[in-house]
Scaffold this motif. Sequence first.
Motif, mmCIF file in Angstrom:
data_model
loop_
_atom_site.group_PDB
_atom_site.id
_atom_site.type_symbol
_atom_site.label_atom_id
_atom_site.label_comp_id
_atom_site.label_asym_id
_atom_site.label_seq_id
_atom_site.Cartn_x
_atom_site.Cartn_y
_atom_site.Cartn_z
ATOM 1 N N GLY B 33 5.526 -3.085 -4.886
ATOM 2 C CA GLY B 33 4.111 -4.780 -5.660
ATOM 3 C C GLY B 33 3.206 -3.230 -6.223
ATOM 4 N N SER B 34 2.487 -4.329 -7.266
ATOM 5 C CA SER B 34 1.293 -3.782 -8.169
ATOM 6 C C SER B 34 -0.354 -3.763 -7.042
ATOM 7 C CB SER B 34 1.523 -4.331 -9.176
ATOM 8 O OG SER B 34 1.188 -5.842 -9.089
ATOM 9 N N PRO B 35 -1.131 -3.252 -7.359
ATOM 10 C CA PRO B 35 -2.195 -3.350 -6.870
ATOM 11 C C PRO B 35 -3.245 -5.045 -7.038
ATOM 12 C CG PRO B 35 -2.499 -1.459 -7.683
ATOM 13 C CD PRO B 35 -0.987 -2.429 -8.362
ATOM 14 N N PHE B 36 -2.653 -5.235 -8.152
ATOM 15 C CA PHE B 36 -3.349 -6.434 -8.672
ATOM 16 C C PHE B 36 -2.567 -7.717 -7.409
ATOM 17 C CE2 PHE B 36 -3.300 -10.432 -10.604
ATOM 18 C CZ PHE B 36 -4.767 -10.893 -10.773
ATOM 19 N N TRP B 37 -1.331 -7.993 -7.794
ATOM 20 C CA TRP B 37 -1.040 -8.688 -6.842
ATOM 21 C C TRP B 37 -0.399 -8.814 -5.710
ATOM 22 C CZ3 TRP B 37 -1.510 -12.944 -8.802
ATOM 23 C CH2 TRP B 37 -0.605 -13.287 -10.364
ATOM 24 N N LEU B 38 -0.820 -6.956 -4.762
ATOM 25 C CA LEU B 38 -1.612 -6.668 -3.502
ATOM 26 C C LEU B 38 -2.346 -7.760 -3.159
ATOM 27 C CD1 LEU B 38 0.756 -3.365 -3.667
ATOM 28 C CD2 LEU B 38 1.391 -6.006 -2.150
ATOM 29 N N GLY B 39 -3.176 -7.539 -3.533
ATOM 30 C CA GLY B 39 -4.334 -7.745 -3.046
ATOM 31 C C GLY B 39 -5.069 -8.992 -2.734
ATOM 32 N N TRP B 40 -4.495 -9.748 -4.461
ATOM 33 C CA TRP B 40 -4.161 -10.838 -4.932
ATOM 34 C C TRP B 40 -3.933 -12.083 -3.679
ATOM 35 C CZ3 TRP B 40 -1.280 -15.426 -4.627
ATOM 36 C CH2 TRP B 40 -2.198 -16.567 -5.267
ATOM 37 N N ALA B 41 -2.651 -11.570 -3.146
ATOM 38 C CA ALA B 41 -2.165 -12.208 -1.960
ATOM 39 C C ALA B 41 -2.772 -12.665 -0.299
ATOM 40 C CB ALA B 41 -0.464 -11.140 -1.556
ATOM 41 N N ASN B 42 -3.358 -10.497 -0.372
ATOM 42 C CA ASN B 42 -4.585 -10.802 0.593
ATOM 43 C C ASN B 42 -5.611 -11.915 0.233
ATOM 44 O OD1 ASN B 42 -4.336 -8.496 2.253
ATOM 45 N ND2 ASN B 42 -4.799 -7.265 1.053
ATOM 46 N N LYS B 43 -5.889 -11.836 -0.044
ATOM 47 C CA LYS B 43 -6.949 -13.079 -0.851
ATOM 48 C C LYS B 43 -6.736 -14.235 -0.586
ATOM 49 C CE LYS B 43 -10.017 -9.589 -3.952
ATOM 50 N NZ LYS B 43 -10.185 -9.604 -5.421
ATOM 51 N N ALA B 44 -5.253 -14.535 -0.572
ATOM 52 C CA ALA B 44 -4.943 -16.167 -0.887
ATOM 53 C C ALA B 44 -4.577 -16.285 0.627
ATOM 54 C CB ALA B 44 -4.070 -16.057 -2.128
ATOM 55 N N GLY B 45 -4.638 -15.240 1.191
ATOM 56 C CA GLY B 45 -4.337 -15.445 3.018
ATOM 57 C C GLY B 45 -3.048 -16.140 2.858
ATOM 58 N N TRP B 46 -1.867 -15.826 1.879
ATOM 59 C CA TRP B 46 -0.146 -16.334 2.315
ATOM 60 C C TRP B 46 0.176 -15.665 1.844
ATOM 61 C CZ3 TRP B 46 2.500 -18.019 -2.039
ATOM 62 C CH2 TRP B 46 2.129 -18.249 -2.969
ATOM 63 N N GLU B 76 -3.937 0.056 -14.896
ATOM 64 C CA GLU B 76 -3.772 0.368 -14.174
ATOM 65 C C GLU B 76 -3.584 -0.651 -12.372
ATOM 66 O OE1 GLU B 76 -5.754 1.911 -15.473
ATOM 67 O OE2 GLU B 76 -5.337 3.805 -16.358
ATOM 68 N N VAL B 77 -4.146 -1.810 -12.806
ATOM 69 C CA VAL B 77 -4.147 -2.692 -11.575
ATOM 70 C C VAL B 77 -2.597 -3.053 -11.472
ATOM 71 C CG1 VAL B 77 -6.447 -2.748 -10.999
ATOM 72 C CG2 VAL B 77 -4.984 -3.909 -12.368
ATOM 73 N N TRP B 78 -2.104 -3.216 -12.716
ATOM 74 C CA TRP B 78 -1.220 -3.911 -12.797
ATOM 75 C C TRP B 78 0.467 -3.480 -12.548
ATOM 76 C CZ3 TRP B 78 -1.766 -8.221 -13.139
ATOM 77 C CH2 TRP B 78 -2.544 -9.397 -14.132
ATOM 78 N N VAL B 79 0.061 -1.617 -12.538
ATOM 79 C CA VAL B 79 1.031 -0.810 -12.428
ATOM 80 C C VAL B 79 2.328 -1.045 -10.906
ATOM 81 C CG1 VAL B 79 1.756 1.932 -12.338
ATOM 82 C CG2 VAL B 79 0.053 0.509 -13.666
ATOM 83 N N PRO B 80 2.908 -2.111 -10.550
ATOM 84 C CA PRO B 80 3.813 -1.626 -9.233
ATOM 85 C C PRO B 80 4.181 -0.169 -8.667
ATOM 86 C CG PRO B 80 5.372 -2.904 -11.249
ATOM 87 C CD PRO B 80 4.314 -2.399 -12.063
ATOM 88 N N ALA B 81 4.243 -0.009 -7.562
ATOM 89 C CA ALA B 81 4.103 1.227 -6.821
ATOM 90 C C ALA B 81 5.645 1.797 -7.140
ATOM 91 C CB ALA B 81 3.994 0.656 -5.549
ATOM 92 N N ALA B 82 6.826 1.092 -7.789
ATOM 93 C CA ALA B 82 7.991 2.113 -7.661
ATOM 94 C C ALA B 82 7.730 2.647 -8.893
ATOM 95 C CB ALA B 82 9.210 0.862 -7.597
#
Lengths: 478, 360
Positions: B33-46, B76-82
Motif C-alpha cells: 500500500g501507499s503511505p497516504f492510504w495506510l496513514g488514512w486507515a490508521n487515523k480512520a480507526g478501521w 510520493e505519498v501516493w506511491v504504493p510500496a510495490a
Amino acid sequence: MSTLPHIPVLRRGRDYESLDQIEVKDHKTGEVVAKVSTVNAGIVRKDLAKISEGRKALNKFTVAQLMEISAKAGEFFLNGTLPLGDKGHTQSGQEYVELLSRTSGLPWIMVKRNMAKIHYALTHMQEILNGLSRGLDFSIIDKGQGEQFGTSLSFFPTAHALGLVMPSNSPAVNSLWLPSIALKTPVVIKPGKEEPWTPYRLIQAFIAAGAPAEAFSYYPTDHEGSGEILKSCGRALIFGDKNTMAQYANNPAIQLHGPGWSKFLIGDDCIENWRDYIDVMAASISDNGGRSCINASAILVPKYAAEIADALAQKIGPFAPLPNNDENAKLAGFANLKMADFIDTQIEDGLKTPGATDVTAKYRNGPRKASFEGGVYLRPTIIHAESVTHPLYNREYLCPYACVVQVPQAEMLKHIGYTLACSAITKDAAFIEQLYAFGEIDRLNIGPVSTMKISWDQPHEGNMFEFLWQRRSIERGW
Amino acid sequence: MANPTPADIQKAQEQLDAHVREIIQWHFSPETGSPFWLGWANKAGWDPRKEITKFSDIIAKFPHFQDEWLRDEQPEVWVPAAFKGQPFNIFETGGTTGMPKQRIGWNDYKVDYSEFSEKISDEHFPRGGAWLMVGPTGPRRLRLAIEHLANVRGSSCYFIDLDPRFVKKVLSNKQYDVARQYMDHVVDQAVTILKNRKVTGLFTTPKLLEALAEKVDLYEGGIRGVFCGGTTMAPQYVRFIVEEILEGRIGFYPTYGNTLMGLAASVPLTPEDKFSISYYPPQPRAVLRVVDPNQTDTLKAYDEWGRVELTTLTKEFFMPRFLERDEALRKAPRERYAWDGVAEVRPFGAMEKTIVEGVY
C-alpha cells in the motif's frame, strides 16, 4: 400532426428541425404555444459560406417582377392562410394576430396596426424603391448598367445577403428589410426570442407569392450565431440598446437601430397655444404601447413645463391594461418580466435624484407596474424634470414614457443630442433653419406632426437601396 | 450486439466486487500500500481489508475523496510500496489558478488505451496511419495516452499543444480577442501539419475540430477518424459534428475522461439515441455513478440527471467516491457494457450558471 406547432430553422429555404428547441410561451399563462428550433453558430457559418446561391435565385427575376411578388406577399401576409412550421399547422391572418398577441403582450389592435404597416410597405414597394433610389430605372439593376438622367449608370451589390438580428418589441420593424427581396438581396434573419412569428410569416408569404425559398434563411440562434450573421453577410441591421450600438458604431457594413430618443420641441412662437398640441404629443408618447423608437420620450418647452406635464399625465396616466382583444387597449404586456422590473426600478431610482416628479402618479390610482389577467404591464409615466441634467431626461423605455423639461429655445438644440424623430412645433423661420442644419436629427417634422408618422419613401433611418447597392463609374469600349 | 442480460450484469458485479477486494487488500496492506492510504486507515480507526468485501461497502464506508489531497500532498505519498523505487509519471488536471491536482502513474494509461484501441475500427483509424493530436499536452496524461494509442496501432502521432489554463484565464477575463488569436494560432499549426503530412487519425476537442474543419476539408485532407473529448457535447452539437463537420464520411469517437479516471468510451450511436452519447467507464478499473447531488449516497434513476461520482480502482491509484465537477444522465447497461454509464455529460450546475469551458 403534432399538437404544438414547431418552427424550424430555414437553411436557405430548407426546413431544419434541431434537437435544441426553445419554447415560446403565452405571456400571461405561461402556456407553451410553440417550439422553435435553434442552431449554433457553426451551422450559421457553414450555410453562410454558400449564401450567394440565394442571390442567384433572386437574379432570375427582374426587380419589377420581385416588386409584384412583394405586393402579392403583402396580401398573403395580411389575409392568407400560410404554413406555420413543419408539422402541418397553418395560420390565418387573425390567428397570427392572436398568437403574436399571446406571446408578445401586444394587444390585437396594435398587432393589426403593425400588420397594416407591413402590408402597406409590401404593396407599395414600387413607391418605396422609387423614393429610396430617387427614381432609378430598375432595369439598370437587372442589366447591370444603363442610361438614365443623361448619364451612364451602373450598380453593384454591396453584400451577399442582408443579415438581420431582430428585436421582439414591435413587429413593424420587419418592414425595414422588406425592400431587400425586390432589391435581389437574400435575407438571413435571427428572429427575436419572443417574436419568431412575423419574420416567419413574412417568409412564408413571400414564398407563397412566388419568391424563391433559397433567398430566405431563418436562424433562431445564440449570441455567437447572431455575431456570425452580422459579420458574414456583408450588410446587416442590428437592433439593440446603447451598449450594443457602441460595439458596431464604426462598422459601415452594419446599420444600427438603437434607441430613438425621439422628441417634441415647442418654439417660443407657439408655446402659448400648448393646449392645442397635447393630443399629438400624447399620441407620440403612447401609440403602439410606447414600444417604438419613434415614440417621443422627451418634450422640451420654453415655458409651462409643469402645466404641459400635468396635461399629458391627465390624458395618458389613467391608461390601464385591458384584455388583448379590446379595441381600446393602449398598453402592451411584457413577455420578459425581468424587463418590466428593470424599467420600473430604473424610473424609481431616477426619482430619488431631486428635481423630478412622476406627474402621472396622481392620475394612475395605483403602481406603475400592474398585473392584469396574469400579465404584467407598465402604465404610462410622465416625468416633469427641472433640468436636462436630471437622470430621467433623455431616457427611453419600452412603455409610454416621457420627460417634460423647460429649456430656453436658444438652448434646446444643445441638449437634445441624437434624436431619431423630432417634431418641432414652430413657425419661426430662424429656428427652423437651425433645425434643418442640425445633424443629429434623422427625421424632422415641422408643425404638430406625430413623431410616429413615417414616410416609406423617405426612410427615417438608413436608405436600404444605398445600403445594398453601390454606384460605380463605367465606361465601355464596345 | 445485444444488450446485457441480467446474468451478464450479475457477472460483471461479481467481477467488480472481486476486483474491489483485491485493490483494497493492495492499498491497505503495508507490503503493497501507499503511505497516504495506510496513514488514512490508521487515523480512520478501521481496517478496510476486513470491512470492504464488495463495491457497495466502498459507498457505505468511505467518505468522498477530497481533491485537495491531490493538491496538498507530495506525489510520493501516493506511491504504493510495490512500486517504490520506480520513477513515476506525474499527470495534472485543473490548475487554471493555483496548484493543480496531480496524479501519479506508471502503466494505467497504457492499459486503458490499449483496451480502447480494440473499440475503434481500422477503417477509421488505419493501422500504421499517422495521428495528429491537437489539444492539451503539457502535464496531461492524455498526451502520453494518445501517443500510446497510436503506437499500439502501429502508428505515430504529431502533436499541437493547447494550454487550457491560459484559455480559461483569458475567457474569465473576457479577453475574447486573445482567446480567438490563441485558438487561431493552434488551428493554424494543425492546418500546416495536415497540409504537409499524411495524417489519417485526429484527436482534438469539439471546438478545435469545428475551427479546423472551417479551414481544411478534413476528409479530402486524409482524415478518416476523429477521437474527440474534453467538453460538453449536447445531442444537437454531436449531430452538428457528425452531419455538418464530418459530413457522415469520417468516423466519430467521442469519449469522456480525465486524468483521474482514464477514459470512458462511447457506445456507437444508433438512430434511437438521437445523438445522445452514452459513455461507459473501464469497469472494474473505474466505476461511474450518477448520484443525487444533495444526497450523494443515493443513485439517480436511469435517464435522470445527477452528479457524476468516480471511483478509481487500480493498483497504481485508489480513489473512492470522488465527486466530479460534472453532471450527467444515468444510463442503463448496454451492449458490451454490463454496468452503468453516463450520458450528455456537462459541467455540474450548467443549467444554473455559465461555465467557462473555452476551446478545451
